[in-house]
Motif scaffolding. Structure first.
Motif, PDB file in Angstrom:
ATOM      1  N   ALA A 170      -7.601  -5.097  -1.216  1.00 36.88           N
ATOM      2  CA  ALA A 170      -7.295  -3.812  -1.862  1.00 36.88           C
ATOM      3  C   ALA A 170      -8.520  -2.898  -1.844  1.00 36.88           C
ATOM      4  CB  ALA A 170      -6.808  -4.035  -3.293  1.00 36.88           C
TER       5      ALA A 170
ATOM      6  N   MET B 247       0.845  -1.167   0.000  1.00 37.58           N
ATOM      7  CA  MET B 247       0.000   0.000   0.000  1.00 37.58           C
ATOM      8  C   MET B 247       0.893   1.234   0.000  1.00 37.58           C
ATOM      9  SD  MET B 247      -2.790   1.390   2.741  1.00 37.58           S
ATOM     10  CE  MET B 247      -1.665   2.264   3.779  1.00 37.58           C
TER      11      MET B 247
ATOM     12  N   TYR C 203      -6.846   2.150  -6.930  1.00 39.30           N
ATOM     13  CA  TYR C 203      -6.323   3.524  -6.977  1.00 39.30           C
ATOM     14  C   TYR C 203      -7.413   4.458  -6.494  1.00 39.30           C
ATOM     15  CZ  TYR C 203      -2.675   1.655 -10.013  1.00 39.30           C
ATOM     16  OH  TYR C 203      -1.635   0.930 -10.523  1.00 39.30           O
TER      17      TYR C 203
ATOM     18  N   ARG D 266      -5.609  -7.729  -7.109  1.00 36.90           N
ATOM     19  CA  ARG D 266      -6.241  -6.452  -7.471  1.00 36.90           C
ATOM     20  C   ARG D 266      -5.382  -5.286  -7.011  1.00 36.90           C
ATOM     21  NH1 ARG D 266     -12.191  -7.581  -5.186  1.00 36.90           N
ATOM     22  NH2 ARG D 266     -12.496  -9.561  -6.218  1.00 36.90           N
ATOM     23  N   THR D 267      -5.455  -4.211  -7.767  1.00 37.40           N
ATOM     24  CA  THR D 267      -4.828  -2.954  -7.372  1.00 37.40           C
ATOM     25  C   THR D 267      -5.912  -1.881  -7.394  1.00 37.40           C
ATOM     26  OG1 THR D 267      -2.683  -3.587  -8.279  1.00 37.40           O
ATOM     27  CG2 THR D 267      -3.053  -1.243  -7.912  1.00 37.40           C
TER      28      THR D 267
ATOM     29  N   ARG E 171      -2.574   3.858  -3.542  1.00 36.50           N
ATOM     30  CA  ARG E 171      -2.492   2.649  -4.366  1.00 36.50           C
ATOM     31  C   ARG E 171      -2.381   1.487  -3.405  1.00 36.50           C
ATOM     32  NH1 ARG E 171       2.630   1.936  -8.061  1.00 36.50           N
ATOM     33  NH2 ARG E 171       3.540   1.957  -5.999  1.00 36.50           N
ATOM     34  N   ALA E 172      -3.346   0.589  -3.457  1.00 41.79           N
ATOM     35  CA  ALA E 172      -3.350  -0.605  -2.604  1.00 41.79           C
ATOM     36  C   ALA E 172      -3.388  -1.830  -3.505  1.00 41.79           C
ATOM     37  CB  ALA E 172      -4.551  -0.597  -1.673  1.00 41.79           C
ATOM     38  N   THR E 173      -2.426  -2.734  -3.324  1.00 41.51           N
ATOM     39  CA  THR E 173      -2.341  -3.943  -4.143  1.00 41.51           C
ATOM     40  C   THR E 173      -2.473  -5.160  -3.242  1.00 41.51           C
ATOM     41  OG1 THR E 173      -0.898  -2.820  -5.711  1.00 41.51           O
ATOM     42  CG2 THR E 173      -0.900  -5.220  -5.777  1.00 41.51           C
TER      43      THR E 173
ATOM     44  N   THR F  17      -5.076  -7.619 -11.503  1.00 41.91           N
ATOM     45  CA  THR F  17      -3.704  -7.786 -11.970  1.00 41.91           C
ATOM     46  C   THR F  17      -3.562  -9.091 -12.751  1.00 41.91           C
ATOM     47  OG1 THR F  17      -2.996  -8.910  -9.958  1.00 41.91           O
ATOM     48  CG2 THR F  17      -2.834  -6.495  -9.985  1.00 41.91           C
TER      49      THR F  17
ATOM     50  N   GLY G 225       1.500   4.850 -11.813  1.00 45.43           N
ATOM     51  CA  GLY G 225       0.169   4.342 -12.141  1.00 45.43           C
ATOM     52  C   GLY G 225      -0.582   5.246 -13.084  1.00 45.43           C
TER      53      GLY G 225
ATOM     54  N   ASP H 163      -8.280  -2.399 -10.486  1.00 49.33           N
ATOM     55  CA  ASP H 163      -7.806  -3.198 -11.615  1.00 49.33           C
ATOM     56  C   ASP H 163      -7.501  -4.613 -11.146  1.00 49.33           C
ATOM     57  OD1 ASP H 163      -7.881  -0.963 -13.256  1.00 49.33           O
ATOM     58  OD2 ASP H 163      -5.757  -0.502 -12.947  1.00 49.33           O
TER      59      ASP H 163
END
Length: 113
Positions: A97, A1, A54, A51-52, A86-88, A46, A26, A44
């Motif tokens: 996320a 994150m 924003y 998931r990511t 941004r959290a992945t 991945t 990003g 999104d």
């Protein structure tokens, strides 16, 4: 994150906004779907199935400075911020996320009362 907050020490300008978001990795904020007048976000998927998320926001808080320019003041003044998140999350944990993004979104700045 990754979470970055930039305060503008008053009202933010278009130039400050553009410079702040241009320095973030990003997608450009203008490509994210608009949620409201101050918020854009997207999640999104991945390539590995994670998931990511924003999130970009432009919150405004109000504060009462005890002194401003050498004089005691009682009126509220605006204080604007730019927020970038941004959290992945990995495959199988993709919902994390979105949960992080939603938690950050729900936070509200103080009203300066």
């Amino acid at each position: 994150m990754d979470l970055v907050i930039h305060d503008c020490l008053g009202g933010c300008t278009t130039q400050e906004r553009d410079a702040f978001y241009a320095s973030r990795p990003g997608p450009r904020p203008s490509t994210l779907p608009r949620h409201d007048s101050a918020t854009r976000y997207r999640v999104d998927v991945t390539s590995g199935g994670g998931r990511t998320a924003y999130l970009v926001r432009y919150p405004r808080t109000w504060w009462r400075p005890a002194y401003w320019e050498g004089e005691q003041k009682s009126e509220k003044r605006p204080l604007d911020y730019f927020l970038w998140l941004r959290a992945t999350a990995a495959e199988g944990r993709g919902d994390l996320a979105e949960k992080i993004m939603n938690d950050v979104f729900r936070q509200r700045p103080a009203d300066g009362a």
